[in-house]
Design an enzyme around this catalytic site. Structure first.
Site, short mmCIF file in Angstrom:
data_model
loop_
_atom_site.label_atom_id
_atom_site.label_comp_id
_atom_site.label_asym_id
_atom_site.label_seq_id
_atom_site.Cartn_x
_atom_site.Cartn_y
_atom_site.Cartn_z
CG ASP A 42 40.30 51.88 50.72
OD1 ASP A 42 41.38 52.21 50.14
OD2 ASP A 42 40.30 51.31 51.82
CD GLU A 77 37.44 44.91 53.29
OE1 GLU A 77 37.38 46.15 53.22
OE2 GLU A 77 38.51 44.30 53.44
CE1 TYR A 113 38.03 48.69 49.31
CE2 TYR A 113 36.06 48.18 50.59
CZ TYR A 113 37.43 48.28 50.49
OH TYR A 113 38.22 47.96 51.57
#
Length: 342
Positions: free
Chosen positions: A115, A14, A97
């Site tokens: 995102d 990520e 996030y």
């Protein structure tokens, strides 16, 4: 990374995927996981080794934060990520996030993610005509994403939503016919999908001329390491900096080297001109052949410095703008060696 529940592997993926396309990330991710398969192995690694593994992926602060996080977790959390959302947010370098992605994908908890891909999908699905950068609009995206989560399936849902934005609901020319939510999409129904999401007009990108020198002394080159904080922190480079008003590029090179390293040099001919774009500005790098003349090398504006042979340059992590210069120097050294052996 979609085939594992390892929270470390998921977090690494990520972080790498932030502002970077999947096809670009895959070889970096594969190499990283071989070099640093656990938090413990990453924590033990030298920062130069970490930055070298990241070289070319950009946004190097991401690599530094992962390295710092590895040391933090190994020291205070037995080398494990906490499986609690609030605890994750308290860790260095982890925001909403990333915490949501780890909680939903690795720990099967019901947390949303938002995102760029998700914002694009939601702005079209709900025909949101406001600037997506506005704080109140960002807040609305998180509310919508959270309300849409199917209980117990947040990990699959979040990944599907991100994939939808990456492969179907793309920035330009969205592929609406096969879209699984086309019937529910307000933008599609109103035929405004191509005008969404709304983004503020980008300001004119500033440009800077940079003068730098390949400093020679007894067959070796002087390279310097940038301070850890700031752009390209921790990377090695050929010393130099921005050209100031009223000075020639040769004068820029000499001044910057003296300010950063405390030595005097003779600036010779230009070796290369390299144009490079960063996220918020562009540069033209003017690289000069430069020769050490006098003074003691000091850490005035750099984190570290060292004299290296040309063939040792590849062992250090350099910014992308320096790579063509390194290739030039290595080609020249190789040709010189061939000529000497004939």
């Amino acid at each position: 990374w979609r085939k594992t529940r390892d929270s470390y592997a998921i977090l690494v993926s990520e972080v790498m995927l932030q502002q970077t396309q999947v096809k670009t990330v895959i070889p970096y991710y594969t190499r990283w996981m071989k070099l640093f398969p656990t938090w413990q192995s990453l924590a033990k690694a030298d920062m130069n080794h970490v930055l070298k593994a990241w070289e070319g992926l950009g946004y190097y602060s991401r690599a530094r934060r992962l390295h710092e996080l590895a040391k933090y977790l190994t020291t205070l959390h037995a080398g494990k990520l906490p499986s609690n959302f609030e605890a994750l947010l308290r860790l260095p370098g982890i925001g909403r996030y990333t915490a949501g992605a780890v909680m939903s994908i690795a720990f099967d908890q019901d947390y949303p993610v938002v995102d760029g891909n998700v914002m694009r999908v939601l702005s079209r699905l709900h025909a949101i005509r406001k600037d997506i950068a506005l704080p109140e609009v960002q807040k609305e995206f998180w509310r919508i994403a959270g309300a849409a989560l199917p209980t117990g399936k947040a990990g699959h849902f979040n990944q599907a939503l991100m994939e939808l934005g990456a492969t179907v609901c793309t920035p330009k020319n969205p592929d609406c016919p096969p879209c699984p939510v086309r019937i529910s999409c307000k933008a599609h129904g109103q035929k405004i999908q191509h005008s969404l999401p709304v983004k503020r007009k980008a300001e004119k990108t500033p440009h800077y001329d940079i003068g730098a020198g390949v400093i020679w002394k007894n067959g070796k080159i002087l390279i310097s390491q940038r301070p850890l904080q700031g752009l390209l922190g921790g990377l090695w480079e050929f010393p130099g900096g921005k050209q100031e008003k009223g000075e020639t590029l040769s004068q820029t090179v000499a001044r910057e080297i003296q300010e950063e390293l405390g030595i005097r040099v003779q600036v010779g001919k230009k070796l290369a001109t390299v144009r490079h774009a960063y996220s918020h500005f562009k540069i033209t790098l003017h690289m000069y052949e430069t020769f050490y003349r006098s003074g003691k090398v000091q850490k005035l504006g750099v984190r570290d410095w060292r004299w290296v042979r040309p063939e040792e340059l590849r062992k250090h992590a350099f910014p992308a703008a320096n790579q063509p210069v390194i290739s030039l120097l290595l080609d020249r050294a190789h040709n010189a060696l061939k000529g000497a052996t004939k």
